[in-house]
Design a protein around this motif. Structure first.
Motif, PDB file in Angstrom:
ATOM      1  N   GLU A  43       8.770 -31.700  26.237  1.00 44.24           N
ATOM      2  CA  GLU A  43       9.203 -32.520  25.094  1.00 44.24           C
ATOM      3  C   GLU A  43      10.583 -33.113  25.337  1.00 44.24           C
ATOM      4  OE1 GLU A  43       8.606 -34.277  21.370  1.00 44.24           O
ATOM      5  OE2 GLU A  43       7.224 -33.233  22.684  1.00 44.24           O
ATOM      6  N   ARG A  77      10.190 -36.054  27.585  1.00 40.88           N
ATOM      7  CA  ARG A  77       9.550 -37.151  26.861  1.00 40.88           C
ATOM      8  C   ARG A  77      10.568 -37.869  25.980  1.00 40.88           C
ATOM      9  NH1 ARG A  77       7.897 -38.648  22.266  1.00 40.88           N
ATOM     10  NH2 ARG A  77       8.405 -36.747  21.178  1.00 40.88           N
ATOM     11  N   ASP A 112      12.969 -40.001  28.021  1.00 38.94           N
ATOM     12  CA  ASP A 112      12.320 -41.239  28.442  1.00 38.94           C
ATOM     13  C   ASP A 112      12.196 -42.210  27.274  1.00 38.94           C
ATOM     14  OD1 ASP A 112      11.058 -42.836  30.425  1.00 38.94           O
ATOM     15  OD2 ASP A 112       9.119 -42.329  29.548  1.00 38.94           O
ATOM     16  N   GLU A 113      11.844 -41.698  26.083  1.00 38.21           N
ATOM     17  CA  GLU A 113      11.676 -42.563  24.919  1.00 38.21           C
ATOM     18  C   GLU A 113      12.982 -43.196  24.474  1.00 38.21           C
ATOM     19  OE1 GLU A 113       9.866 -41.141  21.380  1.00 38.21           O
ATOM     20  OE2 GLU A 113       8.000 -40.728  22.414  1.00 38.21           O
TER      21      GLU A 113
END
Length: 108
Positions: free
Chosen positions: A84, A87, A90-91
């Motif tokens: 997470e 993620r 990256d987001e």
């Protein structure tokens, strides 16, 4: 043998707690920029891999046997939290995680 195991667990817990303090402060302050996320990653990696090694070892052993216990659940949660984190990195627009995934794919 049991005393050595307890002393080792206490040492791991103490070092993990000391490394957790700056991670917690950074998370509470929420500074902008990729640098602070990488600092958190550097500080949490020894917590997961070194301090959590007994959990990881036990969960791996049980997985090979087709069994599970609380250690397995702890490892599953830690691995999910790590995934997470990457993620979210990256987001947020930090291309380092995506770039690392591309490099990893190229190496395969």
């Amino acid at each position: 043998r049991e005393e050595d195991r307890i002393k080792d667990a206490q040492k791991r817990a103490l070092i993990a707690a000391l490394l957790s303090i700056p991670v917690t402060v950074i998370a509470m302050v929420e500074p902008k920029g990729w640098f602070w996320r990488w600092i958190q990653l550097v500080l949490t990696t020894p917590i997961v891999l070194w301090a959590g090694k007994p959990f990881l070892d036990k969960a791996t052993k049980l997985a090979k046997q087709g069994n599970a216990n609380m250690d397995s659940l702890i490892v599953l949660g830690v691995v999910q939290a790590g995934a997470e984190f990457f993620r979210l990195v990256d987001e947020v627009g930090n291309s380092f995680a995506a770039m690392g995934a591309e490099v990893f794919e190229l190496l395969l």
